[in-house]
Scaffold this motif. Sequence first.
Motif, PDB file in Angstrom:
ATOM      1  N   HIS A 143       0.829  -1.203   0.000  1.00  0.00           N
ATOM      2  CA  HIS A 143       0.000   0.000   0.000  1.00  0.00           C
ATOM      3  C   HIS A 143       0.866   1.257   0.000  1.00  0.00           C
ATOM      4  N   ALA A 144       1.995   1.212   0.732  1.00  0.00           N
ATOM      5  CA  ALA A 144       2.903   2.376   0.746  1.00  0.00           C
ATOM      6  C   ALA A 144       3.460   2.614  -0.654  1.00  0.00           C
ATOM      7  N   ALA A 145       3.724   1.515  -1.379  1.00  0.00           N
ATOM      8  CA  ALA A 145       4.272   1.640  -2.735  1.00  0.00           C
ATOM      9  C   ALA A 145       3.168   1.784  -3.780  1.00  0.00           C
ATOM     10  N   LYS A 146       1.906   1.842  -3.297  1.00  0.00           N
ATOM     11  CA  LYS A 146       0.741   1.975  -4.179  1.00  0.00           C
ATOM     12  C   LYS A 146       0.697   0.874  -5.224  1.00  0.00           C
ATOM     13  N   MET A 147       0.908  -0.350  -4.752  1.00  0.00           N
ATOM     14  CA  MET A 147       0.862  -1.507  -5.653  1.00  0.00           C
ATOM     15  C   MET A 147      -0.167  -2.520  -5.166  1.00  0.00           C
ATOM     16  N   ASP A 148      -0.644  -3.334  -6.097  1.00  0.00           N
ATOM     17  CA  ASP A 148      -1.516  -4.451  -5.733  1.00  0.00           C
ATOM     18  C   ASP A 148      -0.707  -5.404  -4.841  1.00  0.00           C
ATOM     19  N   PRO A 149      -1.272  -5.868  -3.726  1.00  0.00           N
ATOM     20  CA  PRO A 149      -0.515  -6.709  -2.797  1.00  0.00           C
ATOM     21  C   PRO A 149       0.027  -7.997  -3.418  1.00  0.00           C
ATOM     22  N   LEU A 150      -0.711  -8.597  -4.342  1.00  0.00           N
ATOM     23  CA  LEU A 150      -0.207  -9.811  -4.999  1.00  0.00           C
ATOM     24  C   LEU A 150       0.922  -9.463  -5.965  1.00  0.00           C
ATOM     25  N   ALA A 151       0.726  -8.449  -6.760  1.00  0.00           N
ATOM     26  CA  ALA A 151       1.754  -8.041  -7.722  1.00  0.00           C
ATOM     27  C   ALA A 151       3.043  -7.636  -7.005  1.00  0.00           C
ATOM     28  N   PHE A 152       2.879  -6.962  -5.858  1.00  0.00           N
ATOM     29  CA  PHE A 152       4.038  -6.539  -5.073  1.00  0.00           C
ATOM     30  C   PHE A 152       4.812  -7.764  -4.583  1.00  0.00           C
ATOM     31  N   ARG A 153       4.090  -8.769  -4.108  1.00  0.00           N
ATOM     32  CA  ARG A 153       4.755  -9.993  -3.645  1.00  0.00           C
ATOM     33  C   ARG A 153       5.497 -10.659  -4.805  1.00  0.00           C
ATOM     34  N   LEU A 154       4.792 -10.840  -5.911  1.00  0.00           N
ATOM     35  CA  LEU A 154       5.402 -11.572  -7.032  1.00  0.00           C
ATOM     36  C   LEU A 154       6.612 -10.839  -7.591  1.00  0.00           C
ATOM     37  N   GLN A 155       6.564  -9.517  -7.535  1.00  0.00           N
ATOM     38  CA  GLN A 155       7.719  -8.758  -8.026  1.00  0.00           C
ATOM     39  C   GLN A 155       8.965  -9.024  -7.188  1.00  0.00           C
ATOM     40  N   ASN A 156       8.753  -9.323  -5.888  1.00  0.00           N
ATOM     41  CA  ASN A 156       9.886  -9.528  -4.996  1.00  0.00           C
ATOM     42  C   ASN A 156      10.175 -10.999  -4.712  1.00  0.00           C
ATOM     43  N   LEU A 157       9.615 -11.867  -5.558  1.00  0.00           N
ATOM     44  CA  LEU A 157       9.701 -13.303  -5.252  1.00  0.00           C
ATOM     45  C   LEU A 157      10.127 -14.095  -6.467  1.00  0.00           C
ATOM     46  N   LYS A 158      11.237 -14.826  -6.336  1.00  0.00           N
ATOM     47  CA  LYS A 158      11.701 -15.665  -7.453  1.00  0.00           C
ATOM     48  C   LYS A 158      11.264 -17.112  -7.276  1.00  0.00           C
ATOM     49  N   ASP A 159      11.156 -17.584  -6.038  1.00  0.00           N
ATOM     50  CA  ASP A 159      10.901 -18.993  -5.759  1.00  0.00           C
ATOM     51  C   ASP A 159       9.661 -19.495  -6.508  1.00  0.00           C
ATOM     52  N   ALA A 160       9.886 -20.454  -7.407  1.00  0.00           N
ATOM     53  CA  ALA A 160       8.802 -20.886  -8.309  1.00  0.00           C
ATOM     54  C   ALA A 160       7.684 -21.591  -7.554  1.00  0.00           C
ATOM     55  N   ARG A 161       8.038 -22.363  -6.518  1.00  0.00           N
ATOM     56  CA  ARG A 161       7.001 -23.122  -5.798  1.00  0.00           C
ATOM     57  C   ARG A 161       6.083 -22.182  -5.026  1.00  0.00           C
ATOM     58  N   LEU A 162       6.671 -21.190  -4.392  1.00  0.00           N
ATOM     59  CA  LEU A 162       5.835 -20.254  -3.632  1.00  0.00           C
ATOM     60  C   LEU A 162       5.022 -19.366  -4.578  1.00  0.00           C
ATOM     61  N   ARG A 163       5.643 -18.964  -5.674  1.00  0.00           N
ATOM     62  CA  ARG A 163       4.890 -18.180  -6.673  1.00  0.00           C
ATOM     63  C   ARG A 163       3.684 -18.979  -7.169  1.00  0.00           C
ATOM     64  N   ALA A 164       3.896 -20.287  -7.357  1.00  0.00           N
ATOM     65  CA  ALA A 164       2.814 -21.121  -7.904  1.00  0.00           C
ATOM     66  C   ALA A 164       1.610 -21.164  -6.969  1.00  0.00           C
ATOM     67  N   VAL A 165       1.848 -21.263  -5.650  1.00  0.00           N
ATOM     68  CA  VAL A 165       0.682 -21.324  -4.750  1.00  0.00           C
ATOM     69  C   VAL A 165       0.002 -19.953  -4.650  1.00  0.00           C
ATOM     70  N   PHE A 166       0.785 -18.882  -4.660  1.00  0.00           N
ATOM     71  CA  PHE A 166       0.155 -17.546  -4.659  1.00  0.00           C
ATOM     72  C   PHE A 166      -0.744 -17.395  -5.885  1.00  0.00           C
ATOM     73  N   GLN A 167      -0.205 -17.796  -7.027  1.00  0.00           N
ATOM     74  CA  GLN A 167      -0.966 -17.642  -8.274  1.00  0.00           C
ATOM     75  C   GLN A 167      -2.207 -18.526  -8.266  1.00  0.00           C
ATOM     76  N   ALA A 168      -2.024 -19.771  -7.763  1.00  0.00           N
ATOM     77  CA  ALA A 168      -3.151 -20.718  -7.762  1.00  0.00           C
ATOM     78  C   ALA A 168      -4.265 -20.239  -6.833  1.00  0.00           C
ATOM     79  N   ALA A 169      -3.890 -19.750  -5.669  1.00  0.00           N
ATOM     80  CA  ALA A 169      -4.900 -19.270  -4.718  1.00  0.00           C
ATOM     81  C   ALA A 169      -5.616 -18.061  -5.300  1.00  0.00           C
ATOM     82  N   ALA A 170      -4.828 -17.147  -5.874  1.00  0.00           N
ATOM     83  CA  ALA A 170      -5.406 -15.917  -6.423  1.00  0.00           C
ATOM     84  C   ALA A 170      -6.360 -16.225  -7.576  1.00  0.00           C
ATOM     85  N   ASP A 171      -5.965 -17.155  -8.458  1.00  0.00           N
ATOM     86  CA  ASP A 171      -6.811 -17.500  -9.599  1.00  0.00           C
ATOM     87  C   ASP A 171      -8.142 -18.088  -9.137  1.00  0.00           C
ATOM     88  N   LYS A 172      -8.040 -19.055  -8.217  1.00  0.00           N
ATOM     89  CA  LYS A 172      -9.252 -19.733  -7.751  1.00  0.00           C
ATOM     90  C   LYS A 172     -10.171 -18.758  -7.005  1.00  0.00           C
TER      91      LYS A 172
END
Lengths: 159, 721
Positions: free
Chosen positions: B534-563
């Motif tokens: 919110h301080a960076a005025k970004m979507d909370p999911l997009a902000f996380r993914l921008q700072n995250l390389k780990d493919a397994r953790l990215r996959a669960v964030f994406q899967a939860a968000a999609d569903k």
Amino acid sequence: MANITRLRVNGTLHAVSADPETSLLAILRDFLGLTGTKYGCGEGQCGACTVLLNGRPRRSCLTPLGSVASQEVITIEGLERHGRLHPVQEAFLTEGALQCGYCTSGMILAGVALLQSNANPSEQEIAQAMEGNICRCGTYPRIMAAIQHAARQTKESRR
Amino acid sequence: MSGPADFPLPIEPERYEFRAAPVHHFDLRRRDFFKFLGAGMLVVSIWKEAPAAQEGVLTGPPFAGPPLPKEISAWLHIGEQGVATVYTGKVEIGQNIRTSLSQAVAEELHYPLDQIRLVMGDTLLTPYDMGTFGSRTTPTMNLQLRRVSAAARGILLQMAAARWNADAAHLSATAGRITDPATRRSISYAELVEGQQITQTIPAEDPLLSASQWTVEGQPIPKVDGRDFVTGKHRYPSDQSLPGMLHGKILRPPSFGATLISAEDLPADMASHVTFVRDGDFVGVAAESEQLASQAIASIHAAWKEQPQPSSAELFAYLKNNPVELKGFEGASRYEIGAVDRDMASADHRLTQTYTVSYIAHAPLEPRAALAQWTGDSLTVWTGTQRPFAVRTELAQAFHIPDGNVRVLMPDMGSGYGGKHTGECAVEAARLARAAGRPVKLVWTREEEFTWAYFRPAGLIEVSAGVRTGGAIAAWSFANYNSGGAGIRTSYDIPSQRIVFQPTRYPLRQGSYRALAATANHFARESFMDELAHAAKMDPLAFRLQNLKDARLRAVFQAAADKFGWGATPAPGHGFGIGGGFEKGGNVASCAEVAVDAATGAVRVVRVTTAFECGAVVNPDGLRNQIEGAILMGLGGALFEAIHFENGRILNPRFSQYRVSRFSDVPAIETVILDRRDLPSAGAGETPLVGLAPAIGNAIFQTTGIRLRSLPMVPSGIPKT
């Protein structure tokens, strides 16, 4: 102090020699060896000790023996008939509606009682009727599904 | 049980209990074993990473003589009646591990599931095990049982080959029978082992079926003995009984750490038929009925010396102001990379916040229970515990007898959630039984369980971060006081990090808990990530993914968000939030939708979507059950569970005063399981819990603009501002 109280448990007449103030829960568990009924809180807040008293759900931990003289008690051990599970028991297995299972007896009996007064309860009605039963493992959604499953089965078998 | 504030020795297992195991002895020799089991075949499994896994010392081959080395993890016996019995020190506490371990055996032994029995957590019959906690059973014991079962099948194939003078490679093993396709001869495992006494020790590493070939594992097998649970037939620890058994009751001090000044004897009319024990600060009775035992305890006049203690009102200041310096494993932990101060100073946005988590109770529906029986100087105790071998040692030490004189049995119990690592109740029952000369059963009351067990540690967490314009996190500082180090590290890619766990003095007896400190650390980290977004005025999911390389953790964030439908606009009065992370080998992300009643401030969690990935899934329905349960249990700690205490007394030790999740709290739950058959299976009982609290808090913020930084967040609705 001790006197004889007669009560019918799962169809069998028992004459129990105990203080009439003894809880029905202790009578079932310690005098009659029916340990399927559980202690959870002793204040009627968790439902683990639920039995059916004349067909209605009752917290056995708060029920003195003296108050149930000559009455009909059904415990979890009394639901199975001729080796066949009650539809609610069956539905708990089908839906996998348990983890540790310690709340299960009370949940099943509360569910049986609910279906007797409401043959087709909604999730909201189940939640309302069973708010006093705690499942600390959190299998509530499956318990709701099991009770609705049993409701459907019962309806079909009556057709 | 003395006042821990003056004795800062935490018992959190992740930090302390792994090294706490004493020397264990095991006296059953091979010949005794067959005497006990009957003829057949015995296969013994060795830990793959023995010293690390079980802290054992490799002291020679098993059965060479006592003590049995701890590198043994399990054994499997196939008897003449065709039953395969597996012995493991792990225990069943509602996580349905009896079922998933049976699947492992069925899979590799090629044996019918209903012909497999598991003997669990019996210190006489099962190999040493340090305990069932930390989500370790699936990653360790599942593999061990697969290995021992695969080895057993190999031996049986060899036996059949020898009998038929055939090549074992041409024989097949299916459903407990070995068949020679060339001659159509066939023989059951039971017939093969008839009259035999075969033992075999398998090496640590045998080839295993890869998960892609599983036919029994990976299936949604129902609870193996489920029927016993829906009929009331299963006997929990509190249901055990013995002929001549008495019921015990303990006189509890008025407050923690109180010492006994005096206690009068029982009145004469009771003394004749009630056993009374006064031993140091311990006062207890044993009587023919629980009612009589309670009456006897109530009749005792005792005087206690109490000591002043911190109260919940001052809890977090107390933790912050009382750091303790301990050495080694018990001491502070510190992880530092990059240049935190420099990168913090040069960042475009800087933020600092403090989060807290309260003490909460495990509140297993079955309270602590034990049945103790003495035979001379030998003691047998049936009790509910996650660590039967540790309880055995506790008993041996309490009564100054060798470990070998104590047998602890653990019937599948009414759960634990990390709350039953200790043996207080077992020791108490045994003390009473010793005095009474008869077996004694002790079942703690709910109030005792809420008061005299131990709690999930409270904690205070200070977080600071610096973010660059565009959303890259440059610097991260995170300090946890007291609650623990589990899940304290961040998975986000931040060049400069300083992450500290600081032990402190603490006012209540504290220990393990389902997901333990990972819940606190994820709550702080994932709430703070939301604040940064919110301080960076970004979507909370997009902000996380921008700072995250780990493919397994990215996959669960994406899967939860999609569903969940992340990105949609919530209904008025509703908010969406997200949170997740990595812990104990599993990756989790949860999305929550909350509804806040503007008039009353009441918060309702309407919907939760949790995506979870823990490698190859052993039992998808058991896993779903665990995820759903974790959500419902986590909901209580997130919203309303807190232990209140004052001067050594628990103020809310009842279900009428301590609110746990109930039916009316149940949200619509969606689970997404990412089955990674290419990865080893991780445990799943804990991690699905950790993303929930921040997801809920973030959702509350989205709709109200109010940031809640303390667990529980809304014990009485949204605070009035």
